[in-house]
Motif scaffolding. Structure first.
Motif, PDB file in Angstrom:
ATOM      1  N   PRO A  78       6.670  11.964   9.802  1.00 30.84           N
ATOM      2  CA  PRO A  78       5.795  10.811  10.056  1.00 30.84           C
ATOM      3  C   PRO A  78       6.117   9.635   9.133  1.00 30.84           C
ATOM      4  N   ARG A  79       6.431   9.926   7.885  1.00 27.26           N
ATOM      5  CA  ARG A  79       6.762   8.864   6.933  1.00 27.26           C
ATOM      6  C   ARG A  79       7.970   8.073   7.402  1.00 27.26           C
ATOM      7  N   ARG A  80       9.010   8.773   7.835  1.00 25.46           N
ATOM      8  CA  ARG A  80      10.211   8.092   8.310  1.00 25.46           C
ATOM      9  C   ARG A  80       9.941   7.273   9.571  1.00 25.46           C
ATOM     10  N   ALA A  81       8.972   7.736  10.366  1.00 27.77           N
ATOM     11  CA  ALA A  81       8.607   7.015  11.585  1.00 27.77           C
ATOM     12  C   ALA A  81       7.652   5.865  11.304  1.00 27.77           C
ATOM     13  N   ALA A 106       7.159   1.610  -1.568  1.00 28.77           N
ATOM     14  CA  ALA A 106       8.300   1.009  -0.879  1.00 28.77           C
ATOM     15  C   ALA A 106       9.322   2.076  -0.512  1.00 28.77           C
ATOM     16  N   ASP A 107       9.845   1.978   0.715  1.00 27.33           N
ATOM     17  CA  ASP A 107      10.832   2.946   1.188  1.00 27.33           C
ATOM     18  C   ASP A 107      12.257   2.580   0.793  1.00 27.33           C
ATOM     19  N   ASP A 108      12.499   1.330   0.493  1.00 23.95           N
ATOM     20  CA  ASP A 108      13.863   0.859   0.258  1.00 23.95           C
ATOM     21  C   ASP A 108      14.449   1.498  -0.996  1.00 23.95           C
ATOM     22  N   ALA A 109      15.435   2.377  -0.795  1.00 23.89           N
ATOM     23  CA  ALA A 109      16.091   3.050  -1.924  1.00 23.89           C
ATOM     24  C   ALA A 109      17.378   2.343  -2.329  1.00 23.89           C
ATOM     25  N   ALA A 168       0.184   1.340   0.757  1.00 26.91           N
ATOM     26  CA  ALA A 168       0.521   1.681   2.138  1.00 26.91           C
ATOM     27  C   ALA A 168       1.212   0.512   2.834  1.00 26.91           C
ATOM     28  N   LEU A 169       0.749  -0.692   2.581  1.00 25.47           N
ATOM     29  CA  LEU A 169       1.363  -1.868   3.192  1.00 25.47           C
ATOM     30  C   LEU A 169       2.791  -2.066   2.687  1.00 25.47           C
ATOM     31  N   ALA A 170       3.043  -1.696   1.435  1.00 27.40           N
ATOM     32  CA  ALA A 170       4.393  -1.820   0.877  1.00 27.40           C
ATOM     33  C   ALA A 170       5.384  -0.913   1.593  1.00 27.40           C
ATOM     34  N   ALA A 171       4.882   0.126   2.261  1.00 30.58           N
ATOM     35  CA  ALA A 171       5.757   1.037   3.006  1.00 30.58           C
ATOM     36  C   ALA A 171       6.151   0.472   4.363  1.00 30.58           C
TER      37      ALA A 171
END
Length: 258
Positions: A78-81, A106-109, A168-171
């Motif tokens: 779900p996180r990736r989606a 944030a997801d950006d690695a 959550a919004l940062a994601a």
């Protein structure tokens, strides 16, 4: 008028804990940019349903986001989606600053590997600066501008709820699921939250919200789903569901005779 595409689809979702059926064969769809409320008496399975959608409990059935099938029971999918969850109790790192808590979302690695730290340092700093600026932006959106250096534990309960929303919004959620977001907020803060969520929807995010404040749900949601003992008993506009005898019976114990 052209019908909106389906953003989230749930089919025959069930959650069992031993012999107890907490969510019982629930199916529904949520359209793109729709705000859907999920309500019901205490113990009706609202939080368990969100737990199932976010993969933190085992569940049967099918889930898809933007047409892509998601394996239930695996939180990473779900996180990736971009199906992002805000929990009923704030799940923060209390000793970290507000800024650091939001940056964790944030997801950006990009630029955060050991290789980048040694050989691509300028790229790493650009990525970190971008993440920091994005986190500051979201802190400001939820009303926590100027609190970036405060430890999360120093915030009031209501402020901690807002901090978790900023994270959550940062994601970059595609679908944002909120469990009791107005808990701990006064009337003025609840109104500000409602306006913020409507703005988030206008920017392209689909929202599912659980809340006990009926006025908040009525003013915010396009459609409402009603659970009772794990079963979906009604869905429709706020006016339609509150006039439904099954909903009246679930909340009050018995529907009045016509």
């Amino acid at each position: 008028m052209t019908a909106k595409a389906t953003e989230l689809s749930v089919r025959n979702l069930s959650v069992r804990f031993g012999g107890v059926v907490a969510v019982d064969d629930v199916s529904f769809e949520v359209a793109q940019n729709e705000i859907v409320g999920l309500v019901g008496p205490n113990g009706s399975g609202k939080t368990t349903l969100l737990n199932a959608l976010s993969g933190v409990v085992r569940a049967g059935g099918r889930l898809s986001v933007a047409g892509n099938e998601i394996t239930l029971g695996r939180p990473v999918q779900p996180r990736r989606a971009k199906l992002i969850r805000v929990f009923q109790s704030p799940q923060l790192c209390p000793e970290l600053s507000c800024l650091d808590n939001v940056m964790l979302g944030a997801d950006d690695a990009n630029g955060r590997t050991l290789f980048a730290a040694w050989f691509l340092r300028s790229r790493m700093w650009r990525a970190e600066t971008s993440r920091m600026n994005d986190a500051l932006h979201h802190l400001g959106r939820v009303g926590l501008a100027g609190s970036e250096d405060r430890a999360a534990r120093e915030l009031t309960y209501g402020e901690q709820r807002l901090l978790e929303l900023a994270r959550a919004l940062a994601a970059g959620p595609r679908v944002l699921m909120l469990d009791e977001p107005s808990a701990g907020l006064n009337d003025a803060e609840t109104l500000i939250l409602r306006d913020l969520l409507m703005q988030i929807r206008q920017e392209g995010t689909t929202i599912i919200v659980v809340d006990h404040k009926i006025d908040f749900i009525d003013a915010l949601c396009d459609r409402v789903l009603v659970l009772e003992i794990g079963r979906l008993i009604a869905q429709g506009s706020p006016a339609e569901v509150w006039a439904d005898s099954r909903v009246i019976d679930a909340y009050l114990g018995a529907a009045p005779d016509a």
